[in-house]
Scaffold this active site. Sequence first.
Site, PDB file in Angstrom:
ATOM      1  N   THR A  41       0.843  -1.199   0.000  1.00  0.00           N
ATOM      2  CA  THR A  41       0.000   0.000   0.000  1.00  0.00           C
ATOM      3  C   THR A  41       0.881   1.254   0.000  1.00  0.00           C
ATOM      4  OG1 THR A  41      -0.126  -0.163   2.404  1.00  0.00           O
ATOM      5  CG2 THR A  41      -1.998  -1.032   1.162  1.00  0.00           C
ATOM      6  N   GLY A  42       2.159   1.060  -0.253  1.00  0.00           N
ATOM      7  CA  GLY A  42       3.094   2.198  -0.273  1.00  0.00           C
ATOM      8  C   GLY A  42       3.010   2.969  -1.593  1.00  0.00           C
ATOM      9  N   ALA A  45       4.002   1.164  -4.955  1.00  0.00           N
ATOM     10  CA  ALA A  45       2.995   0.165  -5.314  1.00  0.00           C
ATOM     11  C   ALA A  45       1.760   0.852  -5.873  1.00  0.00           C
ATOM     12  CB  ALA A  45       2.644  -0.666  -4.086  1.00  0.00           C
ATOM     13  N   TYR A 212      15.034   2.399 -15.050  1.00  0.00           N
ATOM     14  CA  TYR A 212      15.491   2.945 -16.324  1.00  0.00           C
ATOM     15  C   TYR A 212      15.755   1.843 -17.346  1.00  0.00           C
ATOM     16  CZ  TYR A 212      15.408   7.930 -16.045  1.00  0.00           C
ATOM     17  OH  TYR A 212      14.950   9.222 -16.038  1.00  0.00           O
ATOM     18  N   GLY A 214      13.928  -0.503 -17.869  1.00  0.00           N
ATOM     19  CA  GLY A 214      12.641  -0.885 -18.447  1.00  0.00           C
ATOM     20  C   GLY A 214      12.146   0.152 -19.444  1.00  0.00           C
ATOM     21  N   HIS A 274      20.740   4.735 -12.514  1.00  0.00           N
ATOM     22  CA  HIS A 274      20.164   4.990 -13.838  1.00  0.00           C
ATOM     23  C   HIS A 274      21.197   5.504 -14.855  1.00  0.00           C
ATOM     24  CE1 HIS A 274      16.676   4.521 -11.465  1.00  0.00           C
ATOM     25  NE2 HIS A 274      16.411   5.780 -11.204  1.00  0.00           N
TER      26      HIS A 274
HETATM   27  C1  BG6 Z   1      13.939   7.507  -9.231  1.00  0.00           C
HETATM   28  C2  BG6 Z   1      14.484   8.528  -8.275  1.00  0.00           C
HETATM   29  O1  BG6 Z   1      14.710   6.349  -9.191  1.00  0.00           O
HETATM   30  O2  BG6 Z   1      13.975   8.050 -10.545  1.00  0.00           O
HETATM   31  C3  BG6 Z   1      13.689   9.819  -8.356  1.00  0.00           C
HETATM   32  O3  BG6 Z   1      14.419   8.010  -6.946  1.00  0.00           O
HETATM   33  C4  BG6 Z   1      13.638  10.308  -9.778  1.00  0.00           C
HETATM   34  O4  BG6 Z   1      14.252  10.808  -7.521  1.00  0.00           O
HETATM   35  C5  BG6 Z   1      13.181   9.200 -10.723  1.00  0.00           C
HETATM   36  O5  BG6 Z   1      12.724  11.380  -9.825  1.00  0.00           O
HETATM   37  C6  BG6 Z   1      13.272   9.624 -12.183  1.00  0.00           C
HETATM   38  O6  BG6 Z   1      12.682   8.635 -12.961  1.00  0.00           O
HETATM   39  P1  BG6 Z   1      11.790   9.003 -14.225  1.00  0.00           P
HETATM   40  O7  BG6 Z   1      11.385   7.688 -14.766  1.00  0.00           O
HETATM   41  O8  BG6 Z   1      10.639   9.816 -13.730  1.00  0.00           O
HETATM   42  O9  BG6 Z   1      12.673   9.783 -15.137  1.00  0.00           O
END
Ligand code: BG6
Length: 797
Positions: A41-42, A45, A212, A214, A274
Amino acid sequence: MWTVLKLLPLLAIYSAQRGEAAEGKETQRAGHVSVVIVGGTGDLAKKYLWQGFFQLYTTQVDGGHTFSFYGGGLSPEEQATPVLFEVLKNVSCSADTPALRCALLKDQFLHLAQYRQLKTPEDYGALGRHIQERLQGEGVEEAGRLFYLSVPAFAYADIADKVNNGCRPAGGAWLRVVLEKPFGHDLRSAQTLATQLGGSLKEEEMYRIDHYLGKQVVSNILQFRKINQKSLDPIWNKRHIERVEIILKETLDVKGRIPFYDQYGVIRDVMQNHLTEIMTLLTMTVPKNLSNSQEALRNKLQIFSLLQPVGMRRAVIGQYQAYNGEVREELNKTSEQFSITPTFAAVLMHIDTAQYDGVPILLSSGKMLDERVAYARVLFKSDIFCVQNPHNIHCKPKQIVFHFGHGSLQHSAVLVSKNLFKPALIGSEWREVTEHVDATMLGLPISDYYVQAPKVEREAYAELIGQILSGRKDCFISAENLLASWGLWTPLLHSLSGSFPRIYPGGEDNGNLLDFRLRGTEISYASDAVVIIHPEHMGGSAASAESFQVVQGKFRSDNMVSAWGQELIAKLATDLQTVAEAAVSEGGAFHLALSGGSSPVALFQRLVEHHFTFPWRKTHLWMVDERCMPLREPESNFHNLHEQLLQHIKIPYYNIHPMPVLLNQRLCVEEDGGALLYEKEIAHLVNGSRFHFVLLGVGLDGHTASLFPGEKAHERHGDSLVALTESPVKPHQRMSLTLKTINNAQRVGLLVIGKMKHELLTQLSRVKNNPDKWPVTGVHPANGKLVWYLDYDALLG
Ligand code: BG6
């Protein structure tokens, strides 16, 4: 609730209504999969995971696996069940799903789901038994159990242990445990976590997710490079690549996430994972066989081993102005406590190979910037000078852009400048983009590029959830990959741990404050002045840079000069040149002793860039102190002096006096007499062993030079000019000028900069002279002058 089999006929009816020849489909082995989202429920999720699992369910419902879904959490069932179902009700079908089918699918999904309290080992044991009984009751074969740990990382080891003891499937069914970053916060903690998890789970059971990977453009970088290899091979090297940029810019702040974010900061949050993953995908050797995950991993690890070490001069950091207010609010801190966690960073990497030697690879990300965009660009060199008609395509920049989403182009895409080559389509699921004619990409109209994009945009989490079910481990982060990445970032993180980030206002107002400059292997902010004044310091009124001048005053009854960082350094550099010129005109030489540490770095830079008339040829450079290590080591003070100053100025070799810490091929051994040797050199060359200028700093424990608290330095060193000393931190052994030598100098400058030193200065302003406890309080030039150079950050906090 658990009505997998009962629901199947309903679906069959629906399929028949659609006229699908269900019996004509190849039937998959319909094993049952139990999905458990711990932290069900976080936020994550709610936002992504249930939607991803719903999507997975919809793709499997017509003849794949059967499912049951459990949302797990610490709250009791009565409390959390309604919360979970509120989330589940909001899942959505793909745009092409007819409304009736969508309603039916959602209904089934809700029926297959339930909340379980998962707190104690008994709770996990009960869940394991529940799954087993149900499987037996329904007479279904089990395919596997998927645990998605969407909880803070500190809970991983404990949960993995409970899953291992209470929920491991029997027989040939698989167990897959999905872990969300952060996987540690540096190399050592990542190793510890890996060891702890290794006690409960096998490596093939752990799926470390990096969302990232994915993203469709990211997961196809290698494929793009492979199918365009003929065009890329000749230009994917240092002769043609100007630089590589991997950028993630965000407009939001981190409100609501501070308890996590403040411990991690931008480098750990998105760069270690990422952006690093993207960097390796862009630079690694393309595997001969893309589906050979071993080969792909090998090639990736090779890049890590070839990356040059990243020190603090390869990074700039920033923090948005409102951040500390948010920290105070969410962490209940007082205004005296100051967080220096960076929310912006730019880091420069280089790969040591014949292919990429000298190519700058830039990684940058930040919160509260002017736009939301994520991309990687490979910019190529241009050797054409356009005399006329600069709009001609061959005059324009040549680049390949992997656009991961956000930004002016609404979808993800790969763009290749038309003056490079026409790329092949990545695959049948990709299409050429001809719309968005008005959009621009990195300053160029979209019509300057060949653009391709996925036919259907898919959410990264949904994509990866599908890969978990297929057991595609290569879409996840392996332990070796993870440790290699931490190995790369940890030295930088440690060296930045006390650094104060440049404060930026946020959004458009950042102007050019965060612009940085790449110079060789170094990166620095492009603008000198950093003047963001917190209104509380100004009694609420706005202030400008001009309202703060260099001020002169007293500190500990000695002279003090104070100003904002850059002005202070400028003043110190000017003072130094004045003293140098006077010494040269009086006696033909200027003897200057310099300290190590980070404080003088800005001074060296200033001298190099602004003081072209400094009398270097008549200057003798001495060391205030040295670490007992070979001088070529990056931590040696002399090495830093060389990097920051010596290599940029014209100074005769014989005027440079490093400390002899290495004699007879051993480091700082008393009997080798290194200290005595240096003392003799000083006595021989420096008139009366009286330096014209000694530049000192002060450590957080009050040490100066390499004279540390508790050493009883003034007693032990007696009449020596130079001594071997012991530091409480590594490397322990040092060589240092003694207080006697320092106090014999004509002029001593004590440079203290940065907010980190504010507490210390406050204490020093109160304490009496006590060189044993606060060695810096023993500095009193007998017939000379001591000047404290304190920047406003250090003085005012
Ligand atoms: C998450 C980080 O892993 O990636 C966030 O914890 C960041 O701080 C996010 O905003 C960025 O992902 P995306 O898919 O929105 O570019």
